[in-house]
Write a protein that holds these residues in place. Structure first.
Motif, PDB file in Angstrom:
ATOM      1  N   PRO A  53      28.431  19.513  47.043  1.00 37.14           N
ATOM      2  CA  PRO A  53      27.238  19.793  46.242  1.00 37.14           C
ATOM      3  C   PRO A  53      26.204  20.608  47.003  1.00 37.14           C
ATOM      4  O   PRO A  53      26.058  20.477  48.215  1.00 37.14           O
ATOM      5  CB  PRO A  53      26.692  18.397  45.925  1.00 37.14           C
ATOM      6  CG  PRO A  53      27.221  17.523  47.002  1.00 37.14           C
ATOM      7  CD  PRO A  53      28.549  18.104  47.409  1.00 37.14           C
ATOM      8  N   ARG A  55      22.780  20.447  47.333  1.00 41.46           N
ATOM      9  CA  ARG A  55      21.768  19.441  47.006  1.00 41.46           C
ATOM     10  C   ARG A  55      20.376  19.871  47.439  1.00 41.46           C
ATOM     11  O   ARG A  55      20.208  20.554  48.440  1.00 41.46           O
ATOM     12  CB  ARG A  55      22.123  18.116  47.657  1.00 41.46           C
ATOM     13  CG  ARG A  55      23.396  17.530  47.060  1.00 41.46           C
ATOM     14  CD  ARG A  55      23.755  16.210  47.671  1.00 41.46           C
ATOM     15  NE  ARG A  55      24.062  16.384  49.090  1.00 41.46           N
ATOM     16  CZ  ARG A  55      23.998  15.417  49.987  1.00 41.46           C
ATOM     17  NH1 ARG A  55      23.630  14.223  49.633  1.00 41.46           N
ATOM     18  NH2 ARG A  55      24.308  15.638  51.244  1.00 41.46           N
ATOM     19  N   PHE A  71      32.060  13.659  44.663  1.00 43.36           N
ATOM     20  CA  PHE A  71      31.373  14.712  43.913  1.00 43.36           C
ATOM     21  C   PHE A  71      32.326  15.308  42.896  1.00 43.36           C
ATOM     22  O   PHE A  71      33.434  15.725  43.235  1.00 43.36           O
ATOM     23  CB  PHE A  71      30.886  15.792  44.889  1.00 43.36           C
ATOM     24  CG  PHE A  71      30.250  16.975  44.232  1.00 43.36           C
ATOM     25  CD1 PHE A  71      29.088  16.829  43.500  1.00 43.36           C
ATOM     26  CD2 PHE A  71      30.815  18.220  44.367  1.00 43.36           C
ATOM     27  CE1 PHE A  71      28.494  17.929  42.906  1.00 43.36           C
ATOM     28  CE2 PHE A  71      30.226  19.330  43.779  1.00 43.36           C
ATOM     29  CZ  PHE A  71      29.058  19.184  43.048  1.00 43.36           C
ATOM     30  N   GLN A  74      28.686  20.406  39.672  1.00 42.22           N
ATOM     31  CA  GLN A  74      27.269  20.698  39.468  1.00 42.22           C
ATOM     32  C   GLN A  74      27.153  21.778  38.399  1.00 42.22           C
ATOM     33  O   GLN A  74      28.008  22.651  38.279  1.00 42.22           O
ATOM     34  CB  GLN A  74      26.608  21.135  40.770  1.00 42.22           C
ATOM     35  CG  GLN A  74      27.141  22.418  41.346  1.00 42.22           C
ATOM     36  CD  GLN A  74      26.544  22.724  42.702  1.00 42.22           C
ATOM     37  OE1 GLN A  74      26.265  21.836  43.499  1.00 42.22           O
ATOM     38  NE2 GLN A  74      26.339  24.009  42.970  1.00 42.22           N
ATOM     39  N   TYR A  96      24.008  17.145  38.697  1.00 38.83           N
ATOM     40  CA  TYR A  96      25.066  16.832  39.661  1.00 38.83           C
ATOM     41  C   TYR A  96      25.771  15.568  39.181  1.00 38.83           C
ATOM     42  O   TYR A  96      25.116  14.592  38.815  1.00 38.83           O
ATOM     43  CB  TYR A  96      24.469  16.570  41.048  1.00 38.83           C
ATOM     44  CG  TYR A  96      23.689  17.726  41.604  1.00 38.83           C
ATOM     45  CD1 TYR A  96      24.309  18.676  42.404  1.00 38.83           C
ATOM     46  CD2 TYR A  96      22.335  17.866  41.332  1.00 38.83           C
ATOM     47  CE1 TYR A  96      23.590  19.732  42.926  1.00 38.83           C
ATOM     48  CE2 TYR A  96      21.607  18.924  41.847  1.00 38.83           C
ATOM     49  CZ  TYR A  96      22.239  19.859  42.641  1.00 38.83           C
ATOM     50  OH  TYR A  96      21.534  20.914  43.163  1.00 38.83           O
TER      51      TYR A  96
END
Length: 187
Positions: A53, A55, A71, A74, A96
């Motif tokens: 991700p 982030r 994960f 996204q 996300y």
């Protein structure tokens, strides 16, 4: 199917055509995701499934019940906005998605829903690609290959399971189908 007329014609051509009006009453819009070949190093802040991700600062990797979540993907909401005609999603920012890919505890009768959805609506310039967190969970922590996505607005009918379960979303449809028709609907 992308429009009501096309879906109606499809149902009329099926073995459950006598229920066309009932089925058309439970049609819902959806956004279909189509994956494309994986990218080795996807652009920062792009919409994708997999990878690591991008982030924002201060957002930690989600852990629920002591389980490190994997994960999933996204989504830059500006990419989805043209397909979200009902405005069900926030118009800007990033979403996300994380989940318990090992289904931890399910084999022991636990069924907690371990997942996380994070919405960030700040500047994309603050995003950083972070490495997978260190862990010692005794199982393989998966980082999926990053795949870019394209979108299409479609119309859908509920999955078979939602129609037949007591807590299903559309119990009004249940009495309309005879037993042998459920198999045809599921197909």
């Amino acid at each position: 199917m992308t429009n009501h007329d096309e879906l109606r014609q499809h149902i009329l051509a099926s073995e459950v055509s006598e229920h066309v009006d009932a089925l058309m009453s439970i049609v819902e819009p959806a956004i279909r995701l189509t994956t494309h070949p994986p990218e080795k190093d996807p652009p920062l802040g792009n919409t994708r499934l997999g990878g690591l991700p991008d982030r924002p600062p201060g957002v930690e990797w989600p852990i629920i019940d002591g389980v490190l979540l994997e994960f999933v993907g996204q989504f830059r909401l500006e990419d989805l906005a043209p397909y979200d005609e009902e405005n069900r999603l926030p118009p800007t920012g990033m979403l996300y998605f994380f989940f318990d890919g090992m289904l931890t505890g399910y084999d022991q009768g636990e069924t907690p829903d371990r997942r996380a959805v994070i919405h960030y609506d700040g500047p994309q310039s603050t995003l950083t690609r972070r490495a997978a967190p260190d862990h010692d969970y005794g199982y393989r922590f998966e980082v999926f290959r990053p795949c870019p996505l394209s979108f299409e607005r479609v119309l859908t009918l509920p999955p078979f399971e939602e129609l037949i379960l007591p807590e299903g979303m559309h119990p009004s449809i249940l009495p309309l189908f005879r037993y042998h028709e459920w198999e045809k609907y599921a197909a």
